[in-house]
Design a protein around this motif. Structure first.
Motif, PDB file in Angstrom:
ATOM      1  N   PRO A  65       5.058 -27.351  32.831  1.00 35.85           N
ATOM      2  CA  PRO A  65       6.119 -26.057  32.483  1.00 35.85           C
ATOM      3  C   PRO A  65       7.544 -26.233  33.007  1.00 35.85           C
ATOM      4  CG  PRO A  65       3.944 -25.411  33.561  1.00 35.85           C
ATOM      5  CD  PRO A  65       4.097 -26.934  33.742  1.00 35.85           C
ATOM      6  N   SER A  66       8.299 -25.511  32.684  1.00 31.12           N
ATOM      7  CA  SER A  66       9.662 -25.169  32.928  1.00 31.12           C
ATOM      8  C   SER A  66       9.732 -25.048  34.416  1.00 31.12           C
ATOM      9  CB  SER A  66      10.525 -24.381  32.129  1.00 31.12           C
ATOM     10  OG  SER A  66      10.523 -24.736  30.713  1.00 31.12           O
ATOM     11  N   PRO A  67      10.557 -25.236  35.151  1.00 30.23           N
ATOM     12  CA  PRO A  67      10.419 -24.880  36.727  1.00 30.23           C
ATOM     13  C   PRO A  67      10.702 -23.256  36.891  1.00 30.23           C
ATOM     14  CG  PRO A  67      12.118 -26.663  36.359  1.00 30.23           C
ATOM     15  CD  PRO A  67      11.531 -26.213  34.971  1.00 30.23           C
ATOM     16  N   THR A  68      10.151 -22.823  37.786  1.00 31.17           N
ATOM     17  CA  THR A  68      10.122 -21.460  38.030  1.00 31.17           C
ATOM     18  C   THR A  68      11.264 -21.083  38.994  1.00 31.17           C
ATOM     19  OG1 THR A  68       7.706 -21.212  38.438  1.00 31.17           O
ATOM     20  CG2 THR A  68       9.049 -19.481  39.501  1.00 31.17           C
ATOM     21  N   PHE A  69      11.916 -22.114  39.583  1.00 31.28           N
ATOM     22  CA  PHE A  69      13.154 -22.135  40.229  1.00 31.28           C
ATOM     23  C   PHE A  69      13.759 -23.539  40.120  1.00 31.28           C
ATOM     24  CE2 PHE A  69      10.944 -18.636  42.652  1.00 31.28           C
ATOM     25  CZ  PHE A  69      11.920 -17.551  42.609  1.00 31.28           C
ATOM     26  N   SER A  70      15.188 -23.402  40.044  1.00 31.54           N
ATOM     27  CA  SER A  70      16.137 -24.384  40.252  1.00 31.54           C
ATOM     28  C   SER A  70      16.902 -24.026  41.112  1.00 31.54           C
ATOM     29  CB  SER A  70      16.661 -24.810  38.913  1.00 31.54           C
ATOM     30  OG  SER A  70      15.391 -25.452  37.993  1.00 31.54           O
ATOM     31  N   PHE A  71      17.492 -24.846  42.188  1.00 27.70           N
ATOM     32  CA  PHE A  71      18.709 -24.269  42.888  1.00 27.70           C
ATOM     33  C   PHE A  71      19.124 -25.412  43.785  1.00 27.70           C
ATOM     34  CE2 PHE A  71      14.792 -24.412  45.286  1.00 27.70           C
ATOM     35  CZ  PHE A  71      15.240 -24.876  46.626  1.00 27.70           C
ATOM     36  N   GLN A  72      20.298 -25.199  44.120  1.00 24.81           N
ATOM     37  CA  GLN A  72      21.272 -26.129  45.114  1.00 24.81           C
ATOM     38  C   GLN A  72      21.279 -25.697  46.482  1.00 24.81           C
ATOM     39  OE1 GLN A  72      25.184 -26.955  43.157  1.00 24.81           O
ATOM     40  NE2 GLN A  72      25.215 -28.765  44.280  1.00 24.81           N
ATOM     41  N   PRO A  73      20.908 -26.375  47.420  1.00 27.17           N
ATOM     42  CA  PRO A  73      20.871 -26.088  48.674  1.00 27.17           C
ATOM     43  C   PRO A  73      22.332 -25.618  49.337  1.00 27.17           C
ATOM     44  CG  PRO A  73      20.434 -28.351  48.661  1.00 27.17           C
ATOM     45  CD  PRO A  73      20.599 -28.076  47.348  1.00 27.17           C
ATOM     46  N   PHE A  74      22.279 -24.413  50.184  1.00 29.49           N
ATOM     47  CA  PHE A  74      23.638 -24.264  50.624  1.00 29.49           C
ATOM     48  C   PHE A  74      23.915 -25.419  51.940  1.00 29.49           C
ATOM     49  CE2 PHE A  74      25.469 -22.067  54.500  1.00 29.49           C
ATOM     50  CZ  PHE A  74      26.790 -21.881  53.876  1.00 29.49           C
ATOM     51  N   ARG A  75      25.255 -25.861  52.078  1.00 27.11           N
ATOM     52  CA  ARG A  75      25.292 -26.727  53.078  1.00 27.11           C
ATOM     53  C   ARG A  75      26.561 -26.363  54.113  1.00 27.11           C
ATOM     54  NH1 ARG A  75      20.802 -28.837  52.579  1.00 27.11           N
ATOM     55  NH2 ARG A  75      20.562 -30.490  51.255  1.00 27.11           N
ATOM     56  N   SER A  76      26.377 -25.705  54.948  1.00 30.70           N
ATOM     57  CA  SER A  76      26.887 -24.983  55.906  1.00 30.70           C
ATOM     58  C   SER A  76      27.650 -26.282  56.822  1.00 30.70           C
ATOM     59  CB  SER A  76      26.452 -24.075  56.947  1.00 30.70           C
ATOM     60  OG  SER A  76      25.599 -25.060  57.950  1.00 30.70           O
ATOM     61  N   LYS A  77      28.802 -25.812  57.638  1.00 24.20           N
ATOM     62  CA  LYS A  77      29.645 -26.767  58.351  1.00 24.20           C
ATOM     63  C   LYS A  77      28.477 -27.355  59.368  1.00 24.20           C
ATOM     64  CE  LYS A  77      34.201 -24.717  57.762  1.00 24.20           C
ATOM     65  NZ  LYS A  77      35.370 -23.953  58.552  1.00 24.20           N
ATOM     66  N   MET A  78      27.695 -26.646  59.967  1.00 24.86           N
ATOM     67  CA  MET A  78      26.684 -26.858  60.864  1.00 24.86           C
ATOM     68  C   MET A  78      25.961 -28.072  60.442  1.00 24.86           C
ATOM     69  SD  MET A  78      25.666 -26.990  64.044  1.00 24.86           S
ATOM     70  CE  MET A  78      26.178 -25.289  64.775  1.00 24.86           C
ATOM     71  N   TYR A  79      25.483 -27.775  59.039  1.00 29.46           N
ATOM     72  CA  TYR A  79      24.686 -28.931  58.477  1.00 29.46           C
ATOM     73  C   TYR A  79      25.341 -30.179  58.366  1.00 29.46           C
ATOM     74  CZ  TYR A  79      21.531 -31.272  55.158  1.00 29.46           C
ATOM     75  OH  TYR A  79      20.885 -32.098  54.705  1.00 29.46           O
ATOM     76  N   GLN A  80      26.709 -30.017  58.025  1.00 29.53           N
ATOM     77  CA  GLN A  80      27.579 -31.311  57.885  1.00 29.53           C
ATOM     78  C   GLN A  80      27.352 -32.256  59.070  1.00 29.53           C
ATOM     79  OE1 GLN A  80      28.306 -32.146  54.914  1.00 29.53           O
ATOM     80  NE2 GLN A  80      27.701 -30.408  54.077  1.00 29.53           N
ATOM     81  N   ILE A  81      27.335 -31.478  60.216  1.00 33.74           N
ATOM     82  CA  ILE A  81      27.511 -32.194  61.602  1.00 33.74           C
ATOM     83  C   ILE A  81      26.114 -32.555  61.998  1.00 33.74           C
ATOM     84  CG2 ILE A  81      27.722 -32.019  63.954  1.00 33.74           C
ATOM     85  CD1 ILE A  81      29.619 -29.611  63.310  1.00 33.74           C
TER      86      ILE A  81
END
Length: 281
Positions: A65-81
């Motif tokens: 079936p078609s996806p129930t959700f499709s999303f792009q994860p949020f990338r914070s400055k902390m995540y970049q580190i």
């Protein structure tokens, strides 16, 4: 409570704006015969147990079936580190598998409700999590035995991974921590002891197991999901190198004490090769 669906978390790096996740629901009923009698008749009707010699021997799930959700994860400055990985897990009370928690290495999280198709923002976790992980190696009664080293836990005789307690059977079920990682039952004795090991799926020797999961569907029904590197089994023009094999099994009480009063009925195995599935919940 019985579950009808499995939740498949997939990723797509070909999206124009970067990494894209999607969550799709797979109807687990297609992994089961209409009755245990039909499953047993199918097994007993074969002169010998079917042998899987290649990916072509396993029926393929071609459409979802078609996806129930499709999303792009949020990338914070902390995540970049910190970087790290995105983690998906069942969330909240209830056994319908309808809620999923997603968290990244920086502690940002969100919950997805598959039934209402809604998303709920979650408070930021206290601190980023490091690379340390803990493996549940075995369980007895209300005591959980853990090991901080997954490799050491996998070498322990009689250990198991994943799964959980099944109240209607009075045992803990998991996947054996030793190759080929079959379904097993753990007694509630102290120390815990693996009492049963059942073969849910036997892959060809050329396949390499990458990951595995055990999903409880309720009422004694389970799905094992096993991720394999099948690169040595594919043709030159095939685009995939990995396959996920889903197997439906049922564990029941029986009167045969020689097998500990438990038996497993294997239903169907099916595979998927054309999606980058990272988690089955």
């Amino acid at each position: 409570m019985s579950r009808r669906f499995l939740n498949l978390v997939c990723r797509d790096y070909t999206a124009s704006d970067g990494l894209l996740y999607s969550i799709t629901r797979l109807d687990a009923s297609q992994l089961f015969y209409k009755s245990n009698t039909a499953a047993s008749r199918k097994k007993n009707g074969s002169k010998q147990a079917p042998v899987t010699s290649s990916i072509a021997d396993i029926p393929e799930i071609r459409r979802l079936p078609s996806p129930t959700f499709s999303f792009q994860p949020f990338r914070s400055k902390m995540y970049q580190i910190i970087k790290g990985v995105d983690v998906f897990a069942p969330f909240g009370a209830g056994g319908d598998g309808g809620k999923i928690l997603c968290a990244d290495g920086a502690g940002y999280a969100a919950a997805f409700d598959m039934a209402s198709r809604s998303m709920l923002g979650m408070p930021t976790m206290n601190a980023p999590k490091g690379p340390m992980h803990v493996t549940i190696s075995s369980i007895a009664g209300t005591t959980v035995f853990v090991s901080p080293d997954a490799a050491a836990a996998a070498e322990e005789e009689g250990s198991a991974e994943g799964g959980g307690h099944v109240p209607e059977l009075g045992v803990w079920l998991g996947l054996s921590a030793q190759n080929p990682y079959h379904l097993c039952a753990i007694s509630s004795l102290d120390p815990p002891v693996v009492r049963h090991v059942w073969s849910d799926f036997d892959p060809p020797e050329s396949w390499w197991l990458l990951e595995h999961a055990l999903i409880s569907l309720g009422s004694g029904r389970f799905c094992t999901a096993k991720f394999f590197d099948v690169s040595e089994d594919i043709k030159d023009d095939d685009a995939y190198e990995t396959a996920v094999v889903f197997t439906g099994v049922e564990v029941l009480r029986c009167d045969d004490e020689s097998v500990g009063g438990l038996k497993m009925i294997k239903h169907k195995s099916k595979c998927m090769t054309d999606l980058d599935i990272i988690s089955v919940l």
